[in-house]
Enzyme design. Structure first.
Site, PDB file in Angstrom:
ATOM      1  N   ARG A  72       1.626 -11.137   6.577  1.00 19.31           N
ATOM      2  CA  ARG A  72       1.408  -9.887   5.833  1.00 19.31           C
ATOM      3  C   ARG A  72       2.512  -8.870   6.126  1.00 19.31           C
ATOM      4  O   ARG A  72       2.273  -7.850   6.780  1.00 19.31           O
ATOM      5  CB  ARG A  72       0.055  -9.264   6.224  1.00 19.31           C
ATOM      6  CG  ARG A  72      -1.169 -10.117   6.003  1.00 19.31           C
ATOM      7  CD  ARG A  72      -2.444  -9.275   6.150  1.00 19.31           C
ATOM      8  NE  ARG A  72      -2.486  -8.530   7.387  1.00 19.31           N
ATOM      9  CZ  ARG A  72      -3.074  -8.940   8.504  1.00 19.31           C
ATOM     10  NH1 ARG A  72      -3.731 -10.081   8.525  1.00 19.31           N
ATOM     11  NH2 ARG A  72      -3.051  -8.189   9.587  1.00 19.31           N
ATOM     12  N   ARG A  82      -9.695  -0.676  15.590  1.00 21.44           N
ATOM     13  CA  ARG A  82      -9.754   0.020  14.296  1.00 21.44           C
ATOM     14  C   ARG A  82     -10.897  -0.605  13.498  1.00 21.44           C
ATOM     15  O   ARG A  82     -12.043  -0.247  13.707  1.00 21.44           O
ATOM     16  CB  ARG A  82      -8.394  -0.090  13.607  1.00 21.44           C
ATOM     17  CG  ARG A  82      -8.196   0.867  12.464  1.00 21.44           C
ATOM     18  CD  ARG A  82      -6.758   0.930  11.977  1.00 21.44           C
ATOM     19  NE  ARG A  82      -6.303  -0.277  11.321  1.00 21.44           N
ATOM     20  CZ  ARG A  82      -5.083  -0.421  10.799  1.00 21.44           C
ATOM     21  NH1 ARG A  82      -4.210   0.575  10.854  1.00 21.44           N
ATOM     22  NH2 ARG A  82      -4.717  -1.541  10.216  1.00 21.44           N
ATOM     23  N   HIS A 126      -5.463  -7.948  13.152  1.00 23.67           N
ATOM     24  CA  HIS A 126      -4.249  -7.130  13.055  1.00 23.67           C
ATOM     25  C   HIS A 126      -3.790  -6.773  14.465  1.00 23.67           C
ATOM     26  O   HIS A 126      -4.615  -6.424  15.313  1.00 23.67           O
ATOM     27  CB  HIS A 126      -4.574  -5.862  12.253  1.00 23.67           C
ATOM     28  CG  HIS A 126      -3.372  -5.062  11.856  1.00 23.67           C
ATOM     29  ND1 HIS A 126      -2.296  -5.605  11.195  1.00 23.67           N
ATOM     30  CD2 HIS A 126      -3.087  -3.740  12.009  1.00 23.67           C
ATOM     31  CE1 HIS A 126      -1.399  -4.654  10.977  1.00 23.67           C
ATOM     32  NE2 HIS A 126      -1.849  -3.517  11.462  1.00 23.67           N
ATOM     33  N   TYR A 161      15.586  31.028   4.407  1.00 23.24           N
ATOM     34  CA  TYR A 161      14.505  31.853   4.945  1.00 23.24           C
ATOM     35  C   TYR A 161      14.652  32.056   6.455  1.00 23.24           C
ATOM     36  O   TYR A 161      14.948  31.123   7.189  1.00 23.24           O
ATOM     37  CB  TYR A 161      13.152  31.176   4.696  1.00 23.24           C
ATOM     38  CG  TYR A 161      12.770  31.082   3.245  1.00 23.24           C
ATOM     39  CD1 TYR A 161      12.560  32.228   2.469  1.00 23.24           C
ATOM     40  CD2 TYR A 161      12.614  29.838   2.641  1.00 23.24           C
ATOM     41  CE1 TYR A 161      12.194  32.128   1.136  1.00 23.24           C
ATOM     42  CE2 TYR A 161      12.243  29.730   1.303  1.00 23.24           C
ATOM     43  CZ  TYR A 161      12.037  30.889   0.558  1.00 23.24           C
ATOM     44  OH  TYR A 161      11.685  30.787  -0.757  1.00 23.24           O
ATOM     45  N   CYS A 174      13.882  24.516   2.360  1.00 20.49           N
ATOM     46  CA  CYS A 174      12.918  25.178   1.477  1.00 20.49           C
ATOM     47  C   CYS A 174      12.072  24.104   0.784  1.00 20.49           C
ATOM     48  O   CYS A 174      12.251  22.917   1.019  1.00 20.49           O
ATOM     49  CB  CYS A 174      13.648  26.001   0.416  1.00 20.49           C
ATOM     50  SG  CYS A 174      14.924  27.091   1.075  1.00 20.49           S
ATOM     51  N   LYS A 215       0.853  -1.194   0.000  1.00 25.42           N
ATOM     52  CA  LYS A 215       0.000   0.000   0.000  1.00 25.42           C
ATOM     53  C   LYS A 215       0.888   1.243   0.000  1.00 25.42           C
ATOM     54  O   LYS A 215       2.094   1.152   0.243  1.00 25.42           O
ATOM     55  CB  LYS A 215      -0.946  -0.029   1.193  1.00 25.42           C
ATOM     56  CG  LYS A 215      -0.277  -0.134   2.545  1.00 25.42           C
ATOM     57  CD  LYS A 215      -1.285  -0.589   3.602  1.00 25.42           C
ATOM     58  CE  LYS A 215      -0.603  -0.845   4.910  1.00 25.42           C
ATOM     59  NZ  LYS A 215      -1.048  -0.024   6.007  1.00 25.42           N
ATOM     60  N   ASP A 236      12.109  23.141  -2.355  1.00 23.03           N
ATOM     61  CA  ASP A 236      12.819  22.322  -3.346  1.00 23.03           C
ATOM     62  C   ASP A 236      14.321  22.262  -3.119  1.00 23.03           C
ATOM     63  O   ASP A 236      15.047  21.674  -3.934  1.00 23.03           O
ATOM     64  CB  ASP A 236      12.608  22.903  -4.755  1.00 23.03           C
ATOM     65  CG  ASP A 236      11.194  23.378  -4.949  1.00 23.03           C
ATOM     66  OD1 ASP A 236      10.293  22.524  -4.968  1.00 23.03           O
ATOM     67  OD2 ASP A 236      10.982  24.613  -5.039  1.00 23.03           O
TER      68      ASP A 236
HETATM   69  C1  LIG Z   1      -3.900  -4.902   7.986  1.00 20.07           C
HETATM   70  C2  LIG Z   1      -2.424  -4.740   7.820  1.00 20.07           C
HETATM   71  N1  LIG Z   1      -1.659  -5.833   7.660  1.00 20.07           N
HETATM   72  C3  LIG Z   1      -0.305  -5.750   7.522  1.00 20.07           C
HETATM   73  C4  LIG Z   1       0.325  -4.527   7.523  1.00 20.07           C
HETATM   74  C5  LIG Z   1       1.818  -4.464   7.392  1.00 20.07           C
HETATM   75  O1  LIG Z   1       2.373  -3.958   8.569  1.00 20.07           O
HETATM   76  P1  LIG Z   1       3.950  -3.778   8.741  1.00 20.07           P
HETATM   77  O2  LIG Z   1       4.361  -2.752   7.744  1.00 20.07           O
HETATM   78  O3  LIG Z   1       4.117  -3.307  10.130  1.00 20.07           O
HETATM   79  O4  LIG Z   1       4.551  -5.103   8.468  1.00 20.07           O
HETATM   80  C6  LIG Z   1      -0.440  -3.368   7.677  1.00 20.07           C
HETATM   81  C7  LIG Z   1       0.210  -2.060   7.690  1.00 20.07           C
HETATM   82  O5  LIG Z   1      -0.097  -1.171   8.383  1.00 20.07           O
HETATM   83  C8  LIG Z   1      -1.845  -3.479   7.833  1.00 20.07           C
HETATM   84  O6  LIG Z   1      -2.609  -2.398   7.987  1.00 20.07           O
END
Ligand SMILES: Cc1ncc(COP(=O)(O)O)c(C=O)c1O
Length: 371
Positions: A220, A135, A164, A264, A309, A37, A311
């Site tokens: 994951r 969450r 999670h 600045y 700044c 993501k 850039d």
């Molecule tokens: C539902 C879920 N699974 C897995 C992950 C991966 O987590 P991490 O980057 O801590 O391994 C995330 C990331 O936030 C997540 O939201």
């Protein structure tokens, strides 16, 4: 690799990604969902997906359906799952593209099933269980009721169940153990009733490092995939390596007289005559407008001075008289015997390495090594 055309750029070593995925597989013996993501944590989602799949990842995980659809459009044919919210309007497209969605609320499932009538086939879904993250998710009893009602639905294929962890990166293991106990009790009940979905998954990177009992069918990993530590309390084993280096070119170098203001607000003033360099990197790139940042020039650590700044920013180069316009400067990564890590930058910003890499701006060219 020709970087002459760039003033600042990211180099992403896809061999590091492959090697990190293999390290995770060796450790967990589970399927791997590469969490890519937020543009692959800033590294470039498509290329990270390809590298992770080459190294054996079976799934890609994203936060939003737009990210999933883009990956499909770009030719990623592995299983893809949206870990967060999917708007009902995009459910027919999720079905057409074979994208798995998360269901964390029975009301939401109703809206999804209504929308699912617009496409042939079944919606692939994973039930998200709230075990302590506060969450998304159904509490275990609701999840069990939901599965009892929908496990055999004509338009819904419940492929997975997941939760999670909120604190798997911390030395105190109690919260994770409690979350896991709630989840495993649910799984056991579902198993006895023949309602257990085929893919069970819970482990983020921290759990992969600290809690082998959380691996189930699939893990994951996000941050570990990129070779970055989940937190200072959960260092990565030595076989992991960071994939990303942020470089820039020195674009100006001048001797400023004593008492000269820099940038600045003139918050920095030269003490004596000082060699001040400029690099084309600023907060428009995801660098921060905070004091205390450093860069590597000719293998030495130097201070960023004056306000950053949009850039550009300035470097104090008295300690590197051999520096020249055109030199490569490293903002994140290794040069000579020094490393500036995402963790170092995060400490300076008062945040976490995740935010450092996710904030790397789209305008930074990404160059993929070992593609
Ligand atoms: C539902 C879920 N699974 C897995 C992950 C991966 O987590 P991490 O980057 O801590 O391994 C995330 C990331 O936030 C997540 O939201």
């Amino acid at each position: 690799m020709d970087t002459q055309a760039y003033s600042t750029w990211l180099e992403i070593d896809l061999d590091a990604i492959r090697s990190n995925v293999r390290a995770i597989s060796r450790r967990t013996h589970a399927m791997v969902m590469a969490v890519i993501k937020a543009n692959g944590y800033g590294h470039g989602a498509l290329q990270i997906a390809r590298a992770a799949i080459e190294a054996g990842a079976d799934w890609c995980g994203v936060a939003r359906i737009e990210e999933a659809l883009l990956l499909r459009e770009q030719g990623i044919s592995s299983e893809i799952m949206v870990l967060g919210y999917t708007p009902p309007a995009l459910i027919p497209e999720a079905i057409r593209q074979g994208i798995h969605v998360a269901i964390y609320d029975p009301q939401m499932a109703k809206a999804y099933l209504e929308a699912a009538q617009k496409a042939p086939g079944r919606l692939k879904a994973h039930v998200k269980v709230e075990t302590g993250m506060g969450r998304l998710g159904m509490v275990p009893e609701k999840a069990a009721e939901f599965l009892a009602e929908y496990h055999d639905h004509a338009k819904l294929e419940i492929d997975g169940i997941f939760t999670h962890f909120a604190r798997a990166d911390e030395p105190d293991v109690n919260t994770t153990q409690e979350q896991l106990a709630r989840f495993t009790a649910l799984l056991e009940g579902l198993r006895q009733r023949g309602l257990l979905p085929k893919t069970v998954h819970t482990s983020n990177s921290a759990a992969i490092i600290n809690f082998p009992q959380t691996y189930f069918d699939m893990v994951r990993p996000g941050i570990a995939l990129y070779g970055l530590t989940p937190s200072p309390e959960s260092p990565l084993p030595s076989e992991f390596r960071p994939a990303l280096t942020w470089k820039a070119r020195l674009t100006s170098l001048r001797l400023l007289p004593p008492g000269h203001g820099v940038s600045y607000g003139h918050q920095y003033k030269t003490q004596g005559e000082e060699r001040i360099g400029v690099i084309p990197v600023g907060y428009g790139d995801g660098y921060r407008r905070v004091p205390g940042q450093q860069a590597l020039v000719r293998g030495q650590r130097v201070d960023v001075v004056g306000r950053v700044c949009m850039d550009q920013c300035m470097l104090q180069l008295d300690s590197v008289p051999e520096a020249r316009v055109g030199d490569e400067v490293v903002l994140l990564g290794v040069q000579g015997s020094h490393r500036l890590s995402a963790e170092d930058l995060a400490a300076c910003w008062g945040t976490i390495n995740y935010e450092v890499v996710c904030g790397l701006a789209d305008r930074l060219p990404r160059i993929f090594l070992n593609a």
